[in-house]
Scaffold this motif. Structure first.
Motif, short mmCIF file in Angstrom:
data_model
loop_
_atom_site.label_atom_id
_atom_site.label_comp_id
_atom_site.label_asym_id
_atom_site.label_seq_id
_atom_site.Cartn_x
_atom_site.Cartn_y
_atom_site.Cartn_z
N ALA A 37 -3.72 9.97 -27.56
CA ALA A 37 -4.80 10.82 -27.03
C ALA A 37 -5.74 11.33 -28.10
O ALA A 37 -6.85 11.79 -27.79
N ASN A 38 -5.36 11.22 -29.36
CA ASN A 38 -6.28 11.60 -30.44
C ASN A 38 -7.54 10.75 -30.42
O ASN A 38 -8.57 11.16 -30.94
N SER A 39 -7.47 9.58 -29.82
CA SER A 39 -8.64 8.72 -29.62
C SER A 39 -8.82 8.49 -28.13
O SER A 39 -8.05 7.75 -27.52
N PRO A 40 -9.83 9.10 -27.52
CA PRO A 40 -10.05 8.86 -26.10
C PRO A 40 -10.21 7.37 -25.76
O PRO A 40 -9.70 6.91 -24.73
N ALA A 41 -10.86 6.62 -26.63
CA ALA A 41 -11.05 5.18 -26.36
C ALA A 41 -9.71 4.45 -26.37
O ALA A 41 -9.44 3.61 -25.50
N ALA A 42 -8.86 4.76 -27.33
CA ALA A 42 -7.54 4.11 -27.40
C ALA A 42 -6.68 4.51 -26.21
O ALA A 42 -5.98 3.67 -25.63
N LEU A 43 -6.73 5.78 -25.83
CA LEU A 43 -5.95 6.24 -24.68
C LEU A 43 -6.43 5.56 -23.40
O LEU A 43 -5.61 5.10 -22.59
N GLN A 44 -7.73 5.46 -23.23
CA GLN A 44 -8.27 4.80 -22.05
C GLN A 44 -7.83 3.33 -22.01
O GLN A 44 -7.41 2.83 -20.97
N SER A 45 -7.90 2.67 -23.12
CA SER A 45 -7.49 1.27 -23.20
C SER A 45 -6.00 1.12 -22.88
O SER A 45 -5.61 0.25 -22.09
N LEU A 46 -5.17 1.95 -23.47
CA LEU A 46 -3.73 1.90 -23.26
C LEU A 46 -3.37 2.15 -21.80
O LEU A 46 -2.62 1.39 -21.20
N TRP A 47 -3.91 3.21 -21.23
CA TRP A 47 -3.58 3.58 -19.87
C TRP A 47 -4.08 2.51 -18.89
O TRP A 47 -3.38 2.16 -17.93
N ALA A 48 -5.25 1.97 -19.14
CA ALA A 48 -5.78 0.91 -18.28
C ALA A 48 -4.91 -0.34 -18.37
O ALA A 48 -4.65 -1.00 -17.35
#
Length: 177
Positions: A37-48
């Motif tokens: 979650a420190n990176s919104p882009a990484a979190l979005q990618s992971l969750w997707a």
């Protein structure tokens, strides 16, 4: 000790809605997601990616068996613990999860998928025609072959996050083999 923030309240505002979804899905927010979650882009990618593969044709049991095989190979205690729990929740027996951890299965189709996934990891995707043919001989089509590779890629990402950043395991620990 973790090498990165895992306090969700300190995560960027753009990560907060996804953290709420993750909290709702799991009933808690696993430390790995807190770290990503420190990176919104990484979190979005992971969750997707988790969501998309969860809707794939391989099914949760095989996806979790692939995950534990890769986690064991990469010595990722976090993913081994998390995916063992998720595999059990998906209906995989303890003995089948333990076998998958070592890349094995009494089911020929599962065994073929695990062998292929581990070869992709170990050989950095340098597989050959015979490797793909073994999957086909065990009932996998193009869609499933691509999904196996997608599971490998997702699990490499999560393994690397957890190992590199020393994320504390917040699932029941499982011994590496």
């Amino acid at each position: 000790m973790t090498r990165i923030n895992i306090q969700p309240q300190q995560a960027p505002a753009a990560s907060q809605p996804l953290l709420a979804q993750i909290q709702q899905a799991f009933g808690a927010t696993p430390n790995m997601f807190k770290a990503v979650a420190n990176s919104p882009a990484a979190l979005q990618s992971l969750w997707a990616a988790f969501g998309a593969l969860g809707q794939g044709t391989l099914g949760a049991p095989l996806g979790e068996q692939i995950a534990v095989a890769i986690a064991n190979r990469n010595r990722c205690e976090y993913c081994l613990a998390a995916h063992t729990a998720l595999g059990r929740k998906a209906g995989v027996s303890p003995s089948d999860m333990a076998a998958a951890q070592q890349g094995q299965s009494s089911d020929p189709k599962t065994a073929a998928a695990l062998a292929f996934a581990l070869k992709v990891v170990e050989q950095r995707a340098q597989v050959d025609d015979a490797d793909v043919q073994r999957l086909r001989e065990n009932g996998f089509g193009d869609e499933q072959i691509v999904e196996i590779i997608a599971h490998v890629a997702l699990n490499l990402f999560t393994n690397y996050v957890n190992v590199a950043l020393d994320i504390p395991v917040d699932f029941a620990k499982v011994a590496l083999k």
